[in-house]
Design a protein around this motif. Structure first.
Motif, PDB file in Angstrom:
ATOM      1  N   PHE A  90      29.304  38.131  46.565  1.00 13.94           N
ATOM      2  CA  PHE A  90      30.761  38.099  46.451  1.00 13.94           C
ATOM      3  C   PHE A  90      31.426  38.657  47.707  1.00 13.94           C
ATOM      4  O   PHE A  90      32.480  38.166  48.126  1.00 13.94           O
ATOM      5  CB  PHE A  90      31.205  38.899  45.226  1.00 13.94           C
ATOM      6  N   GLN A  91      30.813  39.683  48.319  1.00 15.52           N
ATOM      7  CA  GLN A  91      31.392  40.249  49.532  1.00 15.52           C
ATOM      8  C   GLN A  91      31.353  39.242  50.677  1.00 15.52           C
ATOM      9  O   GLN A  91      32.337  39.094  51.420  1.00 15.52           O
ATOM     10  CB  GLN A  91      30.626  41.520  49.926  1.00 15.52           C
ATOM     11  N   ASP A  92      30.243  38.543  50.827  1.00 15.66           N
ATOM     12  CA  ASP A  92      30.148  37.518  51.874  1.00 15.66           C
ATOM     13  C   ASP A  92      31.157  36.397  51.638  1.00 15.66           C
ATOM     14  O   ASP A  92      31.818  35.929  52.571  1.00 15.66           O
ATOM     15  CB  ASP A  92      28.725  36.947  51.923  1.00 15.66           C
ATOM     16  N   GLU A  93      31.253  35.973  50.376  1.00 13.14           N
ATOM     17  CA  GLU A  93      32.215  34.919  50.055  1.00 13.14           C
ATOM     18  C   GLU A  93      33.640  35.408  50.285  1.00 13.14           C
ATOM     19  O   GLU A  93      34.502  34.645  50.748  1.00 13.14           O
ATOM     20  CB  GLU A  93      32.039  34.491  48.597  1.00 13.14           C
ATOM     21  N   LEU A  94      33.885  36.687  49.988  1.00 10.17           N
ATOM     22  CA  LEU A  94      35.221  37.244  50.194  1.00 10.17           C
ATOM     23  C   LEU A  94      35.577  37.277  51.674  1.00 10.17           C
ATOM     24  O   LEU A  94      36.717  37.000  52.060  1.00 10.17           O
ATOM     25  CB  LEU A  94      35.272  38.654  49.607  1.00 10.17           C
TER      26      LEU A  94
ATOM     27  N   VAL B 144      32.809  44.988  30.878  1.00 10.51           N
ATOM     28  CA  VAL B 144      32.839  44.261  32.146  1.00 10.51           C
ATOM     29  C   VAL B 144      31.813  43.147  32.086  1.00 10.51           C
ATOM     30  O   VAL B 144      30.782  43.266  31.410  1.00 10.51           O
ATOM     31  CB  VAL B 144      32.532  45.212  33.329  1.00 10.51           C
ATOM     32  N   GLN B 145      32.128  42.047  32.771  1.00  5.01           N
ATOM     33  CA  GLN B 145      31.200  40.916  32.858  1.00  5.01           C
ATOM     34  C   GLN B 145      30.048  41.284  33.768  1.00  5.01           C
ATOM     35  O   GLN B 145      30.234  41.597  34.935  1.00  5.01           O
ATOM     36  CB  GLN B 145      31.920  39.686  33.406  1.00  5.01           C
ATOM     37  N   ARG B 146      28.831  41.258  33.234  1.00  5.33           N
ATOM     38  CA  ARG B 146      27.675  41.671  34.009  1.00  5.33           C
ATOM     39  C   ARG B 146      27.227  40.562  34.951  1.00  5.33           C
ATOM     40  O   ARG B 146      27.321  39.383  34.630  1.00  5.33           O
ATOM     41  CB  ARG B 146      26.508  42.069  33.094  1.00  5.33           C
ATOM     42  N   THR B 147      26.733  40.971  36.119  1.00  4.97           N
ATOM     43  CA  THR B 147      26.180  40.016  37.073  1.00  4.97           C
ATOM     44  C   THR B 147      24.705  39.753  36.814  1.00  4.97           C
ATOM     45  O   THR B 147      24.156  38.794  37.334  1.00  4.97           O
ATOM     46  CB  THR B 147      26.358  40.557  38.500  1.00  4.97           C
ATOM     47  N   VAL B 148      24.035  40.627  36.024  1.00  2.00           N
ATOM     48  CA  VAL B 148      22.641  40.399  35.633  1.00  2.00           C
ATOM     49  C   VAL B 148      22.679  39.641  34.323  1.00  2.00           C
ATOM     50  O   VAL B 148      22.970  40.206  33.262  1.00  2.00           O
ATOM     51  CB  VAL B 148      21.879  41.733  35.485  1.00  2.00           C
ATOM     52  N   SER B 149      22.443  38.348  34.375  1.00  3.31           N
ATOM     53  CA  SER B 149      22.604  37.504  33.197  1.00  3.31           C
ATOM     54  C   SER B 149      21.521  37.733  32.160  1.00  3.31           C
ATOM     55  O   SER B 149      21.740  37.526  30.971  1.00  3.31           O
ATOM     56  CB  SER B 149      22.611  36.026  33.614  1.00  3.31           C
TER      57      SER B 149
ATOM     58  N   LYS C 168      41.298  31.243  45.152  1.00  5.52           N
ATOM     59  CA  LYS C 168      39.858  31.525  45.246  1.00  5.52           C
ATOM     60  C   LYS C 168      39.626  32.948  45.736  1.00  5.52           C
ATOM     61  O   LYS C 168      38.747  33.656  45.236  1.00  5.52           O
ATOM     62  CB  LYS C 168      39.201  30.529  46.208  1.00  5.52           C
ATOM     63  N   TYR C 169      40.404  33.353  46.711  1.00  4.01           N
ATOM     64  CA  TYR C 169      40.256  34.699  47.271  1.00  4.01           C
ATOM     65  C   TYR C 169      40.520  35.756  46.195  1.00  4.01           C
ATOM     66  O   TYR C 169      39.744  36.706  46.045  1.00  4.01           O
ATOM     67  CB  TYR C 169      41.218  34.866  48.436  1.00  4.01           C
ATOM     68  N   GLN C 170      41.604  35.593  45.436  1.00  7.53           N
ATOM     69  CA  GLN C 170      41.915  36.566  44.387  1.00  7.53           C
ATOM     70  C   GLN C 170      40.846  36.571  43.302  1.00  7.53           C
ATOM     71  O   GLN C 170      40.481  37.634  42.784  1.00  7.53           O
ATOM     72  CB  GLN C 170      43.286  36.246  43.791  1.00  7.53           C
ATOM     73  N   SER C 171      40.337  35.370  42.965  1.00  6.20           N
ATOM     74  CA  SER C 171      39.279  35.300  41.954  1.00  6.20           C
ATOM     75  C   SER C 171      38.027  36.013  42.427  1.00  6.20           C
ATOM     76  O   SER C 171      37.392  36.767  41.673  1.00  6.20           O
ATOM     77  CB  SER C 171      38.966  33.841  41.624  1.00  6.20           C
ATOM     78  N   VAL C 172      37.660  35.794  43.695  1.00  2.49           N
ATOM     79  CA  VAL C 172      36.454  36.441  44.233  1.00  2.49           C
ATOM     80  C   VAL C 172      36.667  37.947  44.339  1.00  2.49           C
ATOM     81  O   VAL C 172      35.737  38.733  44.107  1.00  2.49           O
ATOM     82  CB  VAL C 172      36.083  35.824  45.591  1.00  2.49           C
ATOM     83  N   VAL C 173      37.893  38.371  44.678  1.00  2.00           N
ATOM     84  CA  VAL C 173      38.173  39.815  44.722  1.00  2.00           C
ATOM     85  C   VAL C 173      37.953  40.429  43.347  1.00  2.00           C
ATOM     86  O   VAL C 173      37.319  41.486  43.207  1.00  2.00           O
ATOM     87  CB  VAL C 173      39.616  40.065  45.205  1.00  2.00           C
ATOM     88  N   SER C 174      38.468  39.749  42.308  1.00  2.00           N
ATOM     89  CA  SER C 174      38.279  40.249  40.949  1.00  2.00           C
ATOM     90  C   SER C 174      36.806  40.272  40.566  1.00  2.00           C
ATOM     91  O   SER C 174      36.317  41.253  39.996  1.00  2.00           O
ATOM     92  CB  SER C 174      39.067  39.375  39.971  1.00  2.00           C
ATOM     93  N   ARG C 175      36.083  39.211  40.912  1.00  4.21           N
ATOM     94  CA  ARG C 175      34.653  39.167  40.585  1.00  4.21           C
ATOM     95  C   ARG C 175      33.873  40.213  41.363  1.00  4.21           C
ATOM     96  O   ARG C 175      32.900  40.796  40.855  1.00  4.21           O
ATOM     97  CB  ARG C 175      34.092  37.770  40.877  1.00  4.21           C
ATOM     98  N   ARG C 176      34.278  40.456  42.604  1.00 10.14           N
ATOM     99  CA  ARG C 176      33.578  41.475  43.380  1.00 10.14           C
ATOM    100  C   ARG C 176      33.784  42.856  42.766  1.00 10.14           C
ATOM    101  O   ARG C 176      32.848  43.660  42.679  1.00 10.14           O
ATOM    102  CB  ARG C 176      34.064  41.469  44.815  1.00 10.14           C
ATOM    103  N   VAL C 177      34.996  43.128  42.323  1.00  7.76           N
ATOM    104  CA  VAL C 177      35.260  44.422  41.670  1.00  7.76           C
ATOM    105  C   VAL C 177      34.417  44.545  40.409  1.00  7.76           C
ATOM    106  O   VAL C 177      33.800  45.592  40.151  1.00  7.76           O
ATOM    107  CB  VAL C 177      36.765  44.547  41.350  1.00  7.76           C
ATOM    108  N   GLU C 178      34.360  43.465  39.614  1.00 12.21           N
ATOM    109  CA  GLU C 178      33.528  43.499  38.407  1.00 12.21           C
ATOM    110  C   GLU C 178      32.053  43.663  38.764  1.00 12.21           C
ATOM    111  O   GLU C 178      31.311  44.352  38.061  1.00 12.21           O
ATOM    112  CB  GLU C 178      33.738  42.223  37.601  1.00 12.21           C
ATOM    113  N   ALA C 179      31.623  43.012  39.849  1.00 11.78           N
ATOM    114  CA  ALA C 179      30.220  43.145  40.268  1.00 11.78           C
ATOM    115  C   ALA C 179      29.922  44.578  40.692  1.00 11.78           C
ATOM    116  O   ALA C 179      28.844  45.114  40.392  1.00 11.78           O
ATOM    117  CB  ALA C 179      29.921  42.180  41.413  1.00 11.78           C
ATOM    118  N   GLU C 180      30.850  45.221  41.381  1.00 10.93           N
ATOM    119  CA  GLU C 180      30.642  46.615  41.775  1.00 10.93           C
ATOM    120  C   GLU C 180      30.590  47.520  40.554  1.00 10.93           C
ATOM    121  O   GLU C 180      29.756  48.432  40.477  1.00 10.93           O
ATOM    122  CB  GLU C 180      31.766  47.049  42.711  1.00 10.93           C
ATOM    123  N   ILE C 181      31.472  47.254  39.575  1.00  6.95           N
ATOM    124  CA  ILE C 181      31.436  48.050  38.341  1.00  6.95           C
ATOM    125  C   ILE C 181      30.131  47.816  37.593  1.00  6.95           C
ATOM    126  O   ILE C 181      29.498  48.746  37.080  1.00  6.95           O
ATOM    127  CB  ILE C 181      32.647  47.703  37.452  1.00  6.95           C
TER     128      ILE C 181
END
Length: 473
Positions: A168-172, A61-66, A350-363
């Motif tokens: 991501f949740q706020d943006e979503l 998974v793509q990490r949010t901590v760079s 944009k919404y679908q992309s942010v949904v995907s990124r939010r799921v990855e961020a949660e993982i």
């Protein structure tokens, strides 16, 4: 006056002043030894910590901590010596209570920085050394500080992952509202222009074709009805003529029968013939009138049919006009709807992309929590030191002795170089430009007394003082 000295002269000078040299050496060594022995024992405990890489998680998974956890080694010294970590350690283990009570926590943190040493080992490990007067405290602090550092680092990474998830949740939430607004606008647009939308173009064209076909059918029906009405009109004229003729003939026969009855009896053949002809004429008249009534009813029906067909044709023309207007306005609404759908698709993408990124961020956040225990591994925990690291008393004693000896020698050399006494013929030759003619030996006891007689003294009748009279002897 000052002068140079050879090695032999130095040794002779030290020997002549051996008491002074010994006193200086003993005094300085005693002071140095007292200083060395008065220094408190300092124990050092060392712990080695290895940083575990996180490569499997990044592949999944793509990490949010760079920031890679290994990169924290570049700043591990600054982080370990930061105020939050050290203050927590001081408060937790009650370190430097006197300094804290007198000068405050900031002074205690400054003192702890002096007692703490951090050194990076290789690319994935660091070594932490803590010095204290108590070996138990040294080992306890050396083992606890890596834990505090790992807790601080993991807390920072988890907070960063949580912030990314919340971002991501706020943006979503914002994009969800935008998508909903666009969907509502598109739905209202379709309601307002129902029947004229691009997706209804084919339906309108088929409707127009169907109306055209119905118009042709109705036109044909109208033509047939008009023809039937024309036929009925012509038949009406003929029927009217026949009924009138039969009625006129019946009237004539009635007059003739009346005249015959007035002339003859009822049994007369002429009267019977006229009566039969009159009856036959009446039947023909009634039959003609019946046909005339039927034709009149048919004409009325055909007239109603023509009116109905004409009304249907008018309705079909109106429908055709409406279909044509819809087809004419469809390109305009297609353009406006395309603009709305384009903006809607952008927002939805944009919404679908942010949904995907939010799921990855949660993982990624879950992975940070699950991998927290394995990020920092203590390779070598700090043990309780059995021997003090400082001071090194043996080396201190040796250094104190060497300093004392050097100071004694230096003092002797300074005194010797500032002493103008002459002790032998070589010094006399070096210091006086006159030749030495004789040496008078020292006659005290068994020792030979020599007297130095310079040639100038004999020539002028002046004898120089003996060696025994020298102030340096």
């Amino acid at each position: 006056m000052e002068r140079g000295m050879t090695a032999d002269q130095v040794l002779k000078a030290l020997w002549r002043r051996k008491v002074l040299v010994g006193a200086i050496v003993l005094a300085v060594f005693a002071v140095g030894a007292a200083i060395v022995l008065s220094q408190p024992k300092v124990y050092e405990a060392t712990a080695v910590v290895r940083v575990q890489p996180q490569r499997p998680g990044e592949e999944m998974v793509q990490r949010t901590v760079s920031e890679l956890v290994e990169q924290r080694l570049l700043t591990v010294r600054q982080e370990l010596m930061s105020r939050p970590v050290l203050q927590r350690a001081i408060e937790e283990m009650n370190l430097y209570p006197e300094i804290v009570s007198e000068d405050g926590i900031e002074a205690a943190v400054t003192r702890m920085r002096k007692d703490l040493t951090v050194r990076v080992e290789g690319e994935s490990a660091f070594e932490l050394t803590y010095a204290s007067n108590d070996p138990q405290v040294a080992a306890q602090v050396a083992n606890r500080l890596p834990q505090l550092f790992s807790e601080q680092a993991l807390k920072s990474r988890q907070e960063q992952a949580a912030r990314a998830t919340q971002l991501f949740q706020d943006e979503l939430t914002s994009l969800s509202k935008s998508v909903t607004d666009w969907e509502r606008k598109i739905a209202q647009f379709k309601v307002d222009h129902l029947g004229e939308l691009p997706e209804q173009l084919e339906m309108n064209m088929r409707g127009l074709e169907r109306v055209g076909a119905l118009l042709q059918t109705k036109s044909e029906e109208l033509r047939v009805a008009e023809a039937r009405r024309s036929e009925l009109a012509r038949a009406r004229n003929a029927a009217d003529s026949e009924a009138g003729r039969l009625e006129s003939a019946e009237h004539s026969l009635t007059q003739q029968l009346v005249g015959a009855r007035s002339s003859w009896t009822a049994d007369h053949p002429e009267v019977k013939r006229l009566s039969q002809e009159l009856s036959s004429m009446r039947e023909k008249r009634k039959d003609a009138e019946g046909r005339q009534w039927v034709e009149r009813q048919e004409r009325a029906r055909v007239g109603d049919l023509i009116a109905t067909i004409q009304k249907d044709i008018d309705a079909l023309h109106q429908q055709a006009g409406e279909y044509q207007q819809r087809l004419d306005r469809t390109p305009k609404w297609a353009h406006e709807l395309g603009v709305l759908q384009r903006d809607y698709e952008i927002a939805r993408t944009k919404y679908q992309s942010v949904v995907s990124r939010r799921v990855e961020a949660e993982i990624a956040q879950d992975l940070e929590l699950k991998s927290a225990e394995s990020l920092f591994h203590v390779v070598s925990p700090a043990g309780v030191p059995a021997v003090a690291a400082r001071p090194d008393r043996v080396s201190g004693m040796i250094i104190a002795f060497l300093v004392a000896l050097a100071l004694g020698v230096l003092t002797t050399m300074v005194l010797e170089m500032r002493d103008d006494s002459i002790r032998d013929t070589e010094e006399l030759r070096d210091r006086l430009p006159l030749p030495v003619l004789a040496v008078v030996p020292n006659m005290h006891g068994k020792a030979e007394k020599r007297v130095l007689m310079p040639a100038t003294g004999v020539r002028n009748g002046v004898v120089p003082p003996s060696s025994s009279d020298s102030p340096l002897n």
